[in-house]
Design a protein around this motif. Structure first.
Motif, PDB file in Angstrom:
ATOM      1  N   ARG A   1      -7.180  12.666   3.872  1.00 58.60           N
ATOM      2  CA  ARG A   1      -8.083  11.525   3.885  1.00 58.60           C
ATOM      3  C   ARG A   1      -7.340  10.211   4.072  1.00 58.60           C
ATOM      4  O   ARG A   1      -7.760   9.339   4.820  1.00 58.60           O
ATOM      5  CB  ARG A   1      -8.868  11.483   2.579  1.00 58.60           C
ATOM      6  N   ARG A   2      -6.209  10.067   3.387  1.00 58.43           N
ATOM      7  CA  ARG A   2      -5.569   8.758   3.372  1.00 58.43           C
ATOM      8  C   ARG A   2      -4.492   8.593   4.429  1.00 58.43           C
ATOM      9  O   ARG A   2      -4.157   7.471   4.800  1.00 58.43           O
ATOM     10  CB  ARG A   2      -4.933   8.499   2.005  1.00 58.43           C
TER      11      ARG A   2
ATOM     12  N   SER B   1       3.603  12.235   1.420  1.00 64.15           N
ATOM     13  CA  SER B   1       2.402  12.139   0.606  1.00 64.15           C
ATOM     14  C   SER B   1       2.378  13.248  -0.445  1.00 64.15           C
ATOM     15  O   SER B   1       2.045  13.014  -1.602  1.00 64.15           O
ATOM     16  CB  SER B   1       1.169  12.229   1.499  1.00 64.15           C
TER      17      SER B   1
ATOM     18  N   VAL C   1      -2.971   8.014  -5.709  1.00 63.29           N
ATOM     19  CA  VAL C   1      -3.393   9.412  -5.587  1.00 63.29           C
ATOM     20  C   VAL C   1      -3.221  10.143  -6.911  1.00 63.29           C
ATOM     21  O   VAL C   1      -3.831  11.181  -7.127  1.00 63.29           O
ATOM     22  CB  VAL C   1      -2.657  10.195  -4.471  1.00 63.29           C
TER      23      VAL C   1
ATOM     24  N   TYR D   1       0.775   3.861  -3.112  1.00 59.69           N
ATOM     25  CA  TYR D   1       0.071   5.087  -2.700  1.00 59.69           C
ATOM     26  C   TYR D   1       0.177   6.190  -3.753  1.00 59.69           C
ATOM     27  O   TYR D   1      -0.822   6.765  -4.178  1.00 59.69           O
ATOM     28  CB  TYR D   1       0.633   5.580  -1.365  1.00 59.69           C
TER      29      TYR D   1
ATOM     30  N   GLN E   1      -6.170  14.631  -0.368  1.00 57.19           N
ATOM     31  CA  GLN E   1      -5.773  13.223  -0.370  1.00 57.19           C
ATOM     32  C   GLN E   1      -4.962  12.888   0.871  1.00 57.19           C
ATOM     33  O   GLN E   1      -5.160  11.854   1.513  1.00 57.19           O
ATOM     34  CB  GLN E   1      -4.907  12.935  -1.606  1.00 57.19           C
TER      35      GLN E   1
ATOM     36  N   GLU F   1       0.835  -1.213   0.000  1.00 54.46           N
ATOM     37  CA  GLU F   1       0.000   0.000   0.000  1.00 54.46           C
ATOM     38  C   GLU F   1       0.861   1.251   0.000  1.00 54.46           C
ATOM     39  O   GLU F   1       0.539   2.236  -0.656  1.00 54.46           O
ATOM     40  CB  GLU F   1      -0.925  -0.004   1.225  1.00 54.46           C
TER      41      GLU F   1
END
Lengths: 347, 727
Positions: B630-631, B618, A104, A100, B627, A96
């Motif tokens: 949320r993730r 991220s 996204v 990722y 995003q 995951e």
């Protein structure tokens, strides 16, 4: 397309009154690994974060692969970064984590997982996809972080001190792995470290920073053999910085004693002269050279280290273990092989 | 999210508000919608065309101005001006022209004598939301808020809500204190602030009572000192009390959850049952020792007792945490240097505890200032600011100006306490938790000290048990007040009888308020937790101009006593443009903004434990703010979210001080209903109802805990292990 991966034009980042990065300009060629090196607080990490888009500059212009990204956020820049802490998401398993970025960016789950699995295989992590990051060793975590970055096929890959959380043995192997991968994939890489040995070992180009500015940029050999000033001479490996005088090309005086040496051209007159510890060879008393007395001697296996008191000051000397050994208190004569007259006395 | 997407959504929203939704509030409920598109349900466009709201043309014009560029796909910085213009136009017109026509006389040359304008409705709400969206999109296009439109929108809308529901009511109240009969009267304001009812010192020399300010300060100080000392005694026993301390620690900890799930005034009921004129203890004393029956419990002693019962467990929680955080190796170091046990305690332990003592003192002090239920039930002639404010509004002499002035005094005292603490604590930060394991053994307490602690703690423990025992039993016996302890369902039946007439019928008198309470609590809890966690994320993780201001406003509502909030809400939301009194919505809003700071603080604390590089990772992988939130962030924040949920649900069920001003016949709340029963002398029903509330909350809290593991409910949450990247 240009051959420039990253172009900084007069980039400044100020935090309040402090300029962490101060009108820095440089160009990084595509497919090269460039190290940002410097003491803590020199602005190297801020520079990296400016490339990443994690900080936005207060002035200047940043281009990545010819595209102006100055005002773009990190999410829009198509770069990837390996963090010092790895920043693996603790609530996601390895697969995951690696898929990722693809998700996204709009990929479908099956194709994202297939790509992620392929990348895990490339990095020798097959079979670990269902593990949580906390169930991996430090080295494995580091590779997952690299896989997570590479799977996005970034234009530029950024490393923020990627080896600092590994133990000394692993460090050498991982840095070679990174270098191999970078060569194989032809990646443009920016690599931040405070360890000069690491920088010398992996880089095509090294960029030494000091107080928010670039102190010197060049190949590892250039920086080591031809440092611009005392700061760089001292930062890129050890150096004895002595007060002396250049008499003529290839002839200097240290502590009033004239010596014949190898050196780069330098105008005659008083100058600071840097001498690498391994460029000094102690010889029995009476031989030509700078006379002195051994103050301290240590045997380190591969090498011997001495401190020698001379008329020019204390010299730190490193010799191969196989060379002639001296004891404390012995009088010696130091032959200086290669010296570096420094341009900027103030540093 | 890009600025363009946001701007287009905002434009759509505002256009819907302009053309479709009723512009004004529907006074008689949803049935009025049938009049659409005319009458009271008319959308703004109809009102503009028939000329009755010609001063709102700027709204339509601004939207027309924004549309062309957005349709062509360009979102520029100019949108910020258009958005700000929309918000200002709607609110400006709303305040300038009210139910009595023109409110702002200085606008008469421009507006003439416009007709009455009722409150803003759904249409106006949509236009406002659109305006805020356009404003945020413009700011993002300008590169503010990290050029992220999602963050910009969150910040702008949170800021707007906080301004509207925290800041505006306060300002409104301040101005109410300045006015007398609709005219500016600084002299009257001054007179109210220094009125003898607040500052009189008559009690020192005569039998008359002192001013409420002195009463309030005296009560708060006593409560704070006694609660802190009791909490300290308990904490010392629990942490340093040796083997037997472990046993007591368990008992104390179980006790700490009680005040949290008990409506604040329930303790007062039990005290009346025990010590009132016909109370159990009073009767016992009369029968056995000829001590005459008296009303001593009504007044300072009773209120003090009730408040200490509620605050001592919270002080214990705080001090227990602080005491545990003191590394035993510090004490061991002192003893290896030759200090005896008492010396170690005085020179090492005590000084390190000082910040926690100050925090506990402050918390109890502020809670006592804010407490309304206990002084209302037990105060008798002993009035404090919070009750006096209530009677200035709800009493025979309705005097909003006086209430506002008293509320200002209460607010000033509260802020003064916070400021003093900040001054005192400013330079003292003892970090004793280094993150490294510490293997030392806590030093035992000096024998004398331990004995003192035990002598204080255990009787208090028994007393507490007796008080809560009364609550447990009181609802199920005939008349606990007169010692008739035979079992009955009668009181519970009065409140909660269920009959059967073609289906279940809730006949009991308490059902309405119970349903409303659960509804309001269940609606406001997720809103509170959601908004609180979002705000925490914005404050802790985003960098934007005005971040400090946003944080300050969030914390402001924590510092404002409930009574002040209640007063300021009725003053602010009783008349157009924002008319909410009498609705259930105002109850929800009140709870959300009252409890928000707890969610925010919990969120910020939890975020501090989550390495920021996770967010950044991220972002570098292409995850925008939405995003990432949320993730990555929300899944990691789950424990904090659950805690905030449970806390806000429980507080919404037990609160009384602010909402007592805001309830209406249609939307009554359990706590207010209970207070009403007490005032009517129906003590047993009140106690029975309280028991039902306690059971509901206990089930909820335990259920949530079961669902997500350990939800920490205390305000003083213990340090959680940090969530590090990849570890």
């Amino acid at each position: 397309m240009s051959d420039v991966a990253i172009n900084f034009e007069g980039v400044t980042k100020a935090f309040g009154n402090v300029r962490a990065v101060d009108e820095v300009s440089f160009q990084l060629p595509r497919g090269a690994l460039v190290t940002l090196l410097g003491p803590s607080g020199c602005g190297k990490t801020t520079t990296l974060r400016l490339v990443a888009g994690l900080e936005l500059p207060t002035g200047g212009r940043i281009e990545i692969e010819g595209r102006d990204v100055t005002g773009l956020s990190a999410a829009e820049r198509r770069i990837a970064m390996v963090f010092q802490s790895y920043a693996l998401f603790p609530h996601m398993n390895v697969l995951e984590n690696v898929s990722y970025g693809l998700l996204v960016n709009g990929a479908r789950k099956p194709s994202a997982e297939a790509e992620a699995n392929a990348m895990l295989k490339t990095l020798g992590l097959e079979g670990l996809g269902q593990r949580l990051p906390s169930e991996l060793s430090g080295g494995q975590q580091q590779r997952v972080a690299v896989a997570r970055a590479l799977v996005l096929r970034p234009k530029v890959l950024l490393f923020d001190e990627p080896l600092s959380n590994l133990d000394a043995r692993l460090r050498r192997r991982v840095r070679e792995d990174i270098r191999d991968l970078q060569r194989k994939l032809g990646l443009s890489v920016v690599y931040v470290t405070h360890d000069q040995q690491e920088a010398l070992a992996v880089s095509d180009l090294v960029c030494v920073m000091r107080a928010g500015k670039i102190a010197q940029m060049g190949t590892p050999v250039e920086l080591y053999d031809d440092p611009a000033d005392a700061f760089i001479a001292d930062f890129m490996g050890e150096a004895n910085v002595l007060q002396g005088e250049v008499l003529a090309p290839g002839r200097i005086a240290l502590g009033g004693i004239p010596l014949d040496v190898t050196m780069r051209p330098h105008p005659s007159g008083p100058a600071q002269i840097a001498v690498r510890p391994e460029s000094i060879l102690p010889q029995p008393e009476g031989a030509p050279g700078l006379p002195g007395r051994i103050q301290r001697a240590a045997f380190l296996g591969q090498t011997r280290e001495y401190e020698v008191e001379t008329a020019a000051g204390m010299l730190f000397v490193v010799t191969p273990a196989a060379s002639l050994a001296f004891a404390m208190g012995e009088a010696v004569s130091c032959r200086l092989d290669r010296v570096i007259p420094l341009r900027d006395v103030k540093g | 999210m890009g600025a363009l997407t946001l701007a287009r959504a905002a434009l759509l929203c505002a256009t819907l508000g302009l053309f479709l939704a009723p512009w004004h509030g529907l006074q008689d409920g949803i049935s009025e919608v049938t009049a659409w598109p005319g009458g009271s349900a008319a959308p703004l466009v109809a009102l503009l065309l028939d000329g009755s709201r010609w001063w709102l043309w700027p709204v339509a014009l601004l939207l027309a101005l924004a549309a062309p560029a957005l349709l062509r796909g360009r979102a520029g910085a100019g949108l910020a001006w258009i958005g700000a213009g929309l918000v200002l136009a709607v609110f400006g017109a709303g305040y300038a022209i009210g139910l009595n026509g023109l409110q702002w006389g200085w606008l008469a040359p421009l507006l003439g004598a416009p007709p009455a304008q009722p409150s803003l409705g759904w249409g106006a709400f949509l236009v406002l939301a659109g305006g805020i969206g356009l404003f945020a999109a413009g700011q993002a296009a300008r590169g503010r808020f990290g050029a992220d439109a999602f963050v910009a929108f969150l910040v702008c809308s949170c800021g707007f809500l906080l301004l509207l529901f925290v800041f505006l009511p306060l300002v409104n109240m301040l101005s109410a204190a300045l006015y007398e009969d609709g005219r500016l009267a600084p002299a009257a304001f001054g007179a109210r602030l220094v009125a003898p009812e607040a500052w009189s010192l008559a009690c020192l020399s005569t039998h008359a009572g002192c001013g409420v300010v002195w009463n309030t300060l005296l009560l708060a100080t006593l409560t704070a000192v006694i609660s802190t000392l009791l909490g300290l005694a308990f904490a010392l026993l629990a942490v340093r009390g040796g083997a037997r301390g472990k046993v007591s620690a368990g008992a104390f900890r179980a006790m700490t959850i009680l005040p949290l799930i008990t409506p604040p005034f329930v303790v007062s009921l039990a005290l009346i049952v025990l010590f009132g004129r016909t109370g159990i203890v009073t009767g016992f004393m009369w029968d056995w020792f000829d001590i005459p029956r008296s009303r001593w419990i009504y007044g300072l002693p009773g209120v003090l007792l009730a408040q200490v019962l509620a605050q001592a467990p919270i002080a214990f929680l705080l001090l227990d945490g602080a005491l545990r955080a003191i590394s035993p190796s510090l004490e061991e170091a002192a003893s290896t240097m030759g200090a005896r046990r008492m010396r170690v305690f005085c020179s090492v332990t005590w000084p390190l505890l000082k910040p926690a003592l100050a925090a506990s003192f402050l918390l109890a002090f502020v809670e006592s200032l804010a407490d309304f239920g206990n002084p209302l039930v037990l105060g008798g002639d002993f009035d404090v600011l919070s009750t006096r404010i209530f009677f200035a509004i709800a009493g025979a002499r309705h005097d909003p100006g006086r209430a506002a002035a008293l509320a200002l005094l209460l607010l000033a005292i509260t802020f003064g306490a916070f400021a003093l603490q900040a001054l005192w604590l400013g330079k003292r930060r003892y970090t004793t938790v280094t993150g490294k394991g510490d293997s030392g053994i806590p030093a035992a307490l000096p024998a004398g000290l331990k004995l003192t602690c035990a002598a204080v703690a255990w009787p208090w423990m028994i007393f507490t048990a007796a008080v809560y025992g009364i609550i447990l039993v009181g609802g199920f016996v005939h008349d606990i007040g007169r010692g008739d302890l035979s079992f009955t369902w009668r009181h519970l039946g009065t409140g909660f009888e269920v009959g059967w007439f073609d289906g279940p019928a809730f006949i009991g008198s308490a059902w309405d308020s119970l349903f409303t309470t659960i509804q309001v609590a269940a609606i406001s809890a997720p809103l509170t937790a959601g908004l609180g966690i979002l705000l925490a994320w914005l404050i802790a993780r985003q960098n934007f101009p005005g971040r400090r201001g946003l944080e300050f406003m969030t914390m402001l509502s924590f510092a404002i006593p409930g009574t002040v909030v209640g007063v300021s809400y009725i003053m602010a939301f009783n008349v157009p443009p924002v008319e909410l009194t009498g609705t259930a919505l105002i109850l929800v809003i009140c709870f959300v903004f009252r409890n928000l700071p707890v969610g925010v603080r919990g969120g910020i604390a939890a975020l501090a434990q989550i390495d920021k590089s996770l967010d950044e990772a991220s972002a570098t992988m292409g995850g925008g703010a939405f995003q990432t939130l949320r993730r990555v962030v929300l899944p990691l924040l789950r424990p904090a979210i659950v805690t905030a949920l449970a806390y806000s649900f429980v507080t919404a069920m037990t609160a009384v001080s602010a909402v007592i001003f805001l309830v209406s016949a249609r939307h009554n709340l359990a706590t207010v209903y209970i207070v009403g029963r007490v005032e009517a002398g129906e003590m047993a029903l009140a106690i029975a109802y309280s028991t039902v509330l306690i059971v509901i909350m206990l089930v909820t809290v335990l259920g949530i805990e079961k669902l997500v593991g350990r939800a920490r409910l205390g305000r003083a949450s213990a340090a959680a292990p940090p969530i590090r990247a990849g570890a």
